[in-house]
Motif scaffolding. Structure first.
Motif, PDB file in Angstrom:
ATOM      1  N   GLN A 208       1.013  -1.356  -0.151  1.00  0.00           N
ATOM      2  CA  GLN A 208      -0.038   0.102  -0.017  1.00  0.00           C
ATOM      3  C   GLN A 208       0.705   1.309  -0.053  1.00  0.00           C
ATOM      4  O   GLN A 208       0.452   2.271  -0.905  1.00  0.00           O
ATOM      5  CB  GLN A 208      -0.958  -0.087   1.227  1.00  0.00           C
ATOM      6  N   GLU A 209       1.831   1.198   0.687  1.00  0.00           N
ATOM      7  CA  GLU A 209       2.654   2.531   0.972  1.00  0.00           C
ATOM      8  C   GLU A 209       3.417   2.436  -0.397  1.00  0.00           C
ATOM      9  O   GLU A 209       3.720   3.723  -0.826  1.00  0.00           O
ATOM     10  CB  GLU A 209       3.780   2.371   1.954  1.00  0.00           C
ATOM     11  N   ARG A 210       4.004   1.572  -0.961  1.00  0.00           N
ATOM     12  CA  ARG A 210       4.562   1.722  -2.187  1.00  0.00           C
ATOM     13  C   ARG A 210       3.623   2.216  -3.580  1.00  0.00           C
ATOM     14  O   ARG A 210       3.987   3.050  -4.352  1.00  0.00           O
ATOM     15  CB  ARG A 210       5.192   0.456  -2.713  1.00  0.00           C
ATOM     16  N   ARG A 211       2.687   1.565  -3.349  1.00  0.00           N
ATOM     17  CA  ARG A 211       1.513   1.952  -4.308  1.00  0.00           C
ATOM     18  C   ARG A 211       1.218   3.676  -4.236  1.00  0.00           C
ATOM     19  O   ARG A 211       0.921   4.543  -5.359  1.00  0.00           O
ATOM     20  CB  ARG A 211       0.250   1.304  -4.138  1.00  0.00           C
ATOM     21  N   LYS A 212       1.097   4.023  -3.010  1.00  0.00           N
ATOM     22  CA  LYS A 212       0.652   5.519  -2.839  1.00  0.00           C
ATOM     23  C   LYS A 212       1.749   6.348  -3.432  1.00  0.00           C
ATOM     24  O   LYS A 212       1.381   7.725  -4.054  1.00  0.00           O
ATOM     25  CB  LYS A 212       0.709   5.917  -1.315  1.00  0.00           C
ATOM     26  N   VAL A 213       3.199   6.070  -3.378  1.00  0.00           N
ATOM     27  CA  VAL A 213       4.379   6.822  -3.924  1.00  0.00           C
ATOM     28  C   VAL A 213       3.974   6.559  -5.435  1.00  0.00           C
ATOM     29  O   VAL A 213       4.269   7.853  -6.162  1.00  0.00           O
ATOM     30  CB  VAL A 213       5.620   6.077  -3.534  1.00  0.00           C
ATOM     31  N   ALA A 214       3.701   5.522  -6.073  1.00  0.00           N
ATOM     32  CA  ALA A 214       3.689   5.384  -7.727  1.00  0.00           C
ATOM     33  C   ALA A 214       2.475   6.113  -8.087  1.00  0.00           C
ATOM     34  O   ALA A 214       2.457   6.770  -9.122  1.00  0.00           O
ATOM     35  CB  ALA A 214       3.614   3.700  -7.837  1.00  0.00           C
ATOM     36  N   VAL A 215       1.285   5.988  -7.317  1.00  0.00           N
ATOM     37  CA  VAL A 215       0.152   7.008  -7.661  1.00  0.00           C
ATOM     38  C   VAL A 215       0.375   8.414  -7.632  1.00  0.00           C
ATOM     39  O   VAL A 215      -0.203   8.987  -8.547  1.00  0.00           O
ATOM     40  CB  VAL A 215      -1.207   6.486  -6.843  1.00  0.00           C
ATOM     41  N   ALA A 216       1.243   8.928  -6.754  1.00  0.00           N
ATOM     42  CA  ALA A 216       1.531  10.301  -6.558  1.00  0.00           C
ATOM     43  C   ALA A 216       2.572  10.726  -8.150  1.00  0.00           C
ATOM     44  O   ALA A 216       2.657  11.694  -7.905  1.00  0.00           O
ATOM     45  CB  ALA A 216       2.373  10.370  -5.381  1.00  0.00           C
ATOM     46  N   GLY A 217       2.848   9.581  -8.752  1.00  0.00           N
ATOM     47  CA  GLY A 217       3.614  10.074  -9.996  1.00  0.00           C
ATOM     48  C   GLY A 217       5.197  10.096  -9.827  1.00  0.00           C
ATOM     49  O   GLY A 217       5.827  10.781 -10.485  1.00  0.00           O
ATOM     50  N   VAL A 218       5.691   9.314  -8.458  1.00  0.00           N
ATOM     51  CA  VAL A 218       6.884   9.566  -8.299  1.00  0.00           C
ATOM     52  C   VAL A 218       7.811   8.474  -8.758  1.00  0.00           C
ATOM     53  O   VAL A 218       7.115   6.970  -8.570  1.00  0.00           O
ATOM     54  CB  VAL A 218       7.202   9.615  -6.821  1.00  0.00           C
ATOM     55  N   THR A 219       8.785   8.536  -9.458  1.00  0.00           N
ATOM     56  CA  THR A 219       9.815   7.328  -9.831  1.00  0.00           C
ATOM     57  C   THR A 219      10.949   7.699  -9.251  1.00  0.00           C
ATOM     58  O   THR A 219      11.239   8.775  -8.730  1.00  0.00           O
ATOM     59  CB  THR A 219       9.933   7.362 -11.394  1.00  0.00           C
ATOM     60  N   PHE A 220      11.960   6.615  -9.475  1.00  0.00           N
ATOM     61  CA  PHE A 220      13.212   7.082  -8.796  1.00  0.00           C
ATOM     62  C   PHE A 220      14.326   6.459  -9.883  1.00  0.00           C
ATOM     63  O   PHE A 220      14.262   5.731 -10.927  1.00  0.00           O
ATOM     64  CB  PHE A 220      13.481   5.802  -7.718  1.00  0.00           C
ATOM     65  N   ARG A 221      15.418   7.213  -9.722  1.00  0.00           N
ATOM     66  CA  ARG A 221      16.541   7.011 -10.491  1.00  0.00           C
ATOM     67  C   ARG A 221      17.839   6.636  -9.462  1.00  0.00           C
ATOM     68  O   ARG A 221      17.901   7.534  -8.579  1.00  0.00           O
ATOM     69  CB  ARG A 221      17.011   8.341 -11.396  1.00  0.00           C
ATOM     70  N   SER A 222      18.588   5.834  -9.752  1.00  0.00           N
ATOM     71  CA  SER A 222      19.911   5.430  -8.877  1.00  0.00           C
ATOM     72  C   SER A 222      21.123   5.836  -9.516  1.00  0.00           C
ATOM     73  O   SER A 222      21.161   5.711 -10.738  1.00  0.00           O
ATOM     74  CB  SER A 222      19.893   4.062  -8.312  1.00  0.00           C
ATOM     75  N   ALA A 223      21.977   6.309  -8.801  1.00  0.00           N
ATOM     76  CA  ALA A 223      23.266   6.694  -9.161  1.00  0.00           C
ATOM     77  C   ALA A 223      24.186   6.147  -8.480  1.00  0.00           C
ATOM     78  O   ALA A 223      24.211   6.421  -7.177  1.00  0.00           O
ATOM     79  CB  ALA A 223      23.537   8.032  -9.672  1.00  0.00           C
ATOM     80  N   LEU A 224      25.354   5.464  -8.893  1.00  0.00           N
ATOM     81  CA  LEU A 224      26.403   4.543  -7.998  1.00  0.00           C
ATOM     82  C   LEU A 224      27.750   5.212  -7.970  1.00  0.00           C
ATOM     83  O   LEU A 224      28.162   5.452  -9.476  1.00  0.00           O
ATOM     84  CB  LEU A 224      26.385   3.157  -8.399  1.00  0.00           C
ATOM     85  N   GLY A 225      28.549   5.856  -7.199  1.00  0.00           N
ATOM     86  CA  GLY A 225      30.045   6.249  -7.339  1.00  0.00           C
ATOM     87  C   GLY A 225      30.003   7.396  -8.134  1.00  0.00           C
ATOM     88  O   GLY A 225      29.389   8.444  -8.026  1.00  0.00           O
ATOM     89  N   THR A 226      31.034   7.310  -9.207  1.00  0.00           N
ATOM     90  CA  THR A 226      31.141   8.310  -9.944  1.00  0.00           C
ATOM     91  C   THR A 226      30.096   8.727 -11.109  1.00  0.00           C
ATOM     92  O   THR A 226      30.100   9.774 -11.748  1.00  0.00           O
ATOM     93  CB  THR A 226      32.459   8.117 -10.921  1.00  0.00           C
ATOM     94  N   GLU A 227      28.807   7.925 -10.991  1.00  0.00           N
ATOM     95  CA  GLU A 227      27.638   8.287 -11.832  1.00  0.00           C
ATOM     96  C   GLU A 227      26.889   9.441 -11.142  1.00  0.00           C
ATOM     97  O   GLU A 227      26.135  10.201 -11.818  1.00  0.00           O
ATOM     98  CB  GLU A 227      26.753   6.969 -11.735  1.00  0.00           C
ATOM     99  N   ILE A 228      27.047   9.574  -9.584  1.00  0.00           N
ATOM    100  CA  ILE A 228      26.605  10.821  -8.950  1.00  0.00           C
ATOM    101  C   ILE A 228      27.451  11.973  -9.517  1.00  0.00           C
ATOM    102  O   ILE A 228      28.454  12.217  -9.183  1.00  0.00           O
ATOM    103  CB  ILE A 228      26.752  10.618  -7.488  1.00  0.00           C
ATOM    104  N   THR A 229      26.869  12.905 -10.128  1.00  0.00           N
ATOM    105  CA  THR A 229      27.258  14.097 -10.794  1.00  0.00           C
ATOM    106  C   THR A 229      27.449  15.231  -9.661  1.00  0.00           C
ATOM    107  O   THR A 229      26.816  15.214  -8.703  1.00  0.00           O
ATOM    108  CB  THR A 229      26.424  14.771 -12.202  1.00  0.00           C
ATOM    109  N   ASP A 230      27.860  16.297 -10.269  1.00  0.00           N
ATOM    110  CA  ASP A 230      28.056  17.369  -9.401  1.00  0.00           C
ATOM    111  C   ASP A 230      26.571  18.063  -9.090  1.00  0.00           C
ATOM    112  O   ASP A 230      26.059  18.155  -7.882  1.00  0.00           O
ATOM    113  CB  ASP A 230      28.936  18.788 -10.009  1.00  0.00           C
ATOM    114  N   ALA A 231      25.681  18.063  -9.889  1.00  0.00           N
ATOM    115  CA  ALA A 231      24.471  18.571  -9.904  1.00  0.00           C
ATOM    116  C   ALA A 231      23.694  17.582  -8.748  1.00  0.00           C
ATOM    117  O   ALA A 231      22.717  18.212  -8.093  1.00  0.00           O
ATOM    118  CB  ALA A 231      23.802  18.680 -11.164  1.00  0.00           C
TER     119      ALA A 231
END
Length: 399
Positions: A208-231
């Protein structure tokens, strides 16, 4: 006349410095790698960044002293100790002890704390090549605290080896509870497989909690190590800083500290960014560590993730749980990580399948009468902790 007994004790050289720069980075980190619980928060780069950024300084109540023990120019043991003028950023609460000292007209501060600043993650604190070096390190720090007229010394969230050494040296033990997720017995292959190990009530709640976030239109992007930019780092800090201020507190850590993390320890960081309507709205920063428990067997490498920092620019129902727990657990399953540590306190974590574990600290108190009083208090507190753990385990979310 009889010959004097020859000592079998090594001819150690003990040094106390106010900067890590008196020790080579490779020497410190190589010694850390030999320990049973070598978290990234005891790396040279992490501790040095805390000091050089000003986050751990005399102004913030963390004055560093680095103890090192040498034999034939080889580093045998080392430890970061901090002279504290407050108890902020420790997560083992001794305010009642400080108040008792004050009521009796005695100073509790300054005291000594052995722990990475603002980081309640269990791990090795007394870096040592063997038991003799560890014992010598601990004894030298107690003697130094006595010479400096410090009220007490506190080793927080230590490894089992640290706690055993402290107990042997006569320090008093204290226990608290943290919440960790584990994936050891039969590793999960996907998130739903993990959910099926939980009771129906908890499984339903998480979905239910995960569904609430998805219904709110939220998606996620992950970045590891040097993939994490200055921005990415800039946006993370914007969220982190704002969330602290919204709770009425200044952030413990500065943008410069995280800049140093990006430069010196990029491989130890994983960033989740929440996106809604094409705009980033929240972030969660996770620390990573691969622990090799055997010098030869690759299968003995344990991969651990540590939930550390988060922040948001918007109030979205259940976003905190998704960003800080579910995204991390799902990533750990995909990447074969065996443990995710959720940090200090927070019984609500148990409903997200992070189970209770006992974390320990050790305490030396100079004043003999206060030491006796604290010892009595700790015995009563320990019984309460055991009862609390029993109660938590009786309410386990696992089937």
């Amino acid at each position: 006349m009889s010959e004097p007994e020859k000592s079998n004790a090594p001819d150690y050289v003990i040094q106390v410095n106010d900067s890590l720069h008196k020790i080579r980075t490779d020497d410190w980190n190589a010694l850390l790698a030999l320990q049973t619980v070598p978290t990234p928060f005891m790396r040279y780069e992490y501790l040095n960044a805390m000091q050089q950024s000003g986050c751990a300084s005399a102004q913030t109540g963390w004055t560093a002293r680095y103890f090192s023990i040498w034999l034939n120019d080889q580093l045998q043991a080392a430890c970061a100790l901090y002279i504290k003028t407050n108890s902020y950023g420790e997560y083992v609460f001794d305010h009642a002890w400080a108040n008792a000292y004050h009521q009796h007209g005695l100073p509790y501060y300054p005291k000594a704390t052995i722990a990475p600043p603002f980081t309640p993650v269990p791990g090795t604190r007394l870096l040592a090549r063997d038991a003799t070096a560890k014992s010598t390190l601990l004894e030298s720090m107690i003697s130094w605290c006595e010479e400096q007229n410090l009220s007490s010394m506190h080793l927080l969230f230590g490894s089992d080896g640290d706690i055993n050494a402290c107990q042997t040296a006569g320090l008093m033990l204290r226990h608290t509870v943290q919440f960790h997720w584990t994936n050891n017995e039969k590793p999960f292959t996907h998130f739903d497989e993990f959910l099926m190990t939980l009771t129906q009530e908890k499984r339903k709640k998480i979905r239910q909690e995960r569904r609430k976030v998805a219904v709110a239109g939220v998606t996620f992007r992950s970045a590891l190590g040097t993939e994490i930019t200055d921005a990415d780092w800039d946006f993370f800090y914007q969220c982190y800083e704002r969330t602290y201020w919204e709770h009425g507190n200044a952030p413990y850590l500065s943008r410069n500290f995280f800049r140093m993390m990006q430069q010196t320890m990029p491989e130890n960081w994983l960033l989740f960014t929440a996106i809604r309507g094409g705009q980033a709205v929240a972030t969660s920063l996770i620390a990573l560590q691969a622990i090799n428990t055997s010098a030869t067997a690759k299968k003995d490498i344990i991969k651990v993730a540590y939930g550390r920092y988060w922040g948001t620019l918007e109030s979205i129902d259940c976003l905190h749980f998704e960003a800080c727990y579910y995204q991390a657990i799902e990533w750990c399953i995909q990447q074969g990580y065996q443990r995710f540590e959720g940090g200090a306190q927070g019984e609500h974590k148990m409903a997200r399948a992070l189970l209770p574990i006992k974390a320990s600290s050790a305490h030396w108190v100079a004043h003999p009468e206060f030491a006796k009083a604290i010892q009595h208090f700790l015995k009563r507190e320990e019984l309460g902790i055991e009862n609390y753990l029993d109660d938590l385990n009786s309410r386990s979310p696992v089937k």
